[in-house]
Write an enzyme that holds these catalytic residues in place. Structure first.
Site, PDB file in Angstrom:
ATOM      1  N   SER A   1     -22.070  43.299  31.922  1.00 36.68           N
ATOM      2  CA  SER A   1     -20.792  43.979  31.700  1.00 36.68           C
ATOM      3  C   SER A   1     -20.589  44.950  32.856  1.00 36.68           C
ATOM      4  O   SER A   1     -21.557  45.324  33.535  1.00 36.68           O
ATOM      5  CB  SER A   1     -20.855  44.776  30.392  1.00 36.68           C
TER       6      SER A   1
ATOM      7  N   TYR B   1     -25.068  50.197  24.437  1.00 36.17           N
ATOM      8  CA  TYR B   1     -24.450  49.153  25.261  1.00 36.17           C
ATOM      9  C   TYR B   1     -24.859  49.321  26.725  1.00 36.17           C
ATOM     10  O   TYR B   1     -25.236  48.354  27.398  1.00 36.17           O
ATOM     11  CB  TYR B   1     -22.931  49.231  25.097  1.00 36.17           C
TER      12      TYR B   1
END
Ligand code: NAD
Length: 260
Positions: free
Chosen positions: A145, A158
């Protein structure tokens, strides 16, 4: 003859968003698919979409939790049992987790996000790379990401897990290149999928669409990415057309991560 004719491809997180878009692209190019997700209903919808677009596609589905190594071993075994080999692997399933500043970030939440996003990717690499090494060929795409190459904020779990995916990609890429196997990662920015919708709703449940419009203003392209744009990139990286790209982390974010 299409790029994936006769090739066996595993996709995790195939019941939604980026996994579904990649599955559709690979199926249109005659790939033989093992689609993996925790969500059985999502998998069924993906199969229906594929059958509408590519009626002859060969597909099997495996309901599995990627955070459980035994279930990962099982989906890898199912792919080999049905198709005899694994040519491509989109190691993609992931969750965002509940947003909070570090001091308020739940320790259980942290463990959960890391367990799916990092352990899940590691287990996938461990069991798929063994098969690809024996074949002497194969291509893997891990989903990192922009949150794995830049600080985003309010996302301890995350951020840790996606930076970890970047590390795993570089580590495995340099180990397995010598066996004819490529291991790369993609680093998507904001792509409009159910995950991003959920993320915007965490910011403002009532006005999330307005929040979304504001959210993309700093992006050089002033829009969200489309899942099919990611599907095209993943298909390219898995197809053999990208043969000398290895251990790379490729942003797909409209240029936002390069902006000062
Ligand atoms: P999504 O929520 O639409 O799809 C994720 C899929 O993964 C779902 O079908 C879900 O059921 C499945 N899944 C979740 N936990 C699982 C588990 N433990 N085992 C098996 N399957 C599981 O999200 P998406 O946007 O398609 O995200 C796919 C990947 O892309 C994720 O790793 C995410 O972190 C990453 N990503 C997405 C964006 C974005 O903007 N959409 C940006 C950067 C990275």
């Amino acid at each position: 003859m299409q790029r994936f004719s006769g090739k066996s491809v595993i996709i995790t997180g195939a019941g939604s968003g980026l996994g579904r878009a990649a599955a559709l692209q690979v199926a249109k190019e005659e790939g033989r698919l093992t689609l993996v997700d925790l969500n059985e209903t999502g998998l069924k919808e993906t199969v229906e979409e594929i059958q509408a677009a590519a009626p002859d596609a060969e597909i099997q589905t495996v309901t599995a939790n990627v955070a459980d190594e035994a279930q990962v071993q099982n989906y890898v075994a199912e792919a080999v049992k049905r198709f005899g080999r694994i040519d491509g692997f989109f190691n993609n399933a992931g969750i965002e987790g509940k947003q909070n500043p570090t001091e308020d970030f739940g320790s259980d939440e942290f463990a959960k996000v890391v367990s799916v996003n990092l352990n899940g990717v590691f287990f996938g690499l461990k069991h798929v790379l063994k098969v690809m090494k024996e074949q002497g060929s194969g291509a893997v795409v891990n989903t990192a990401s922009v949150g794995g190459i830049r600080g985003v904020g309010n996302q301890s779990g995350y951020a840790a897990s996606k930076h970890g995916v970047v590390g795993l990609t570089r580590n495995s890429g340099i180990e397995y290149g010598q066996y004819g196997v490529q291991v790369n990662a993609i680093a998507p920015g904001a792509i409009m999928t159910p995950m991003v919708e959920g993320s915007l709703k965490q910011m403002d449940p009532e006005n999330w669409e307005e929040v979304g419009k504001q959210f993309v203003q700093p992006n050089p392209m002033k829009r969200f990415g489309k899942p099919e744009e990611v599907g095209q990139l993943v298909a390219f990286l898995l197809s053999g057309d990208a043969g000398f790209i290895n251990a790379a982390v490729i942003p797909i974010d409209g240029g936002q991560s390069y902006k000062y």
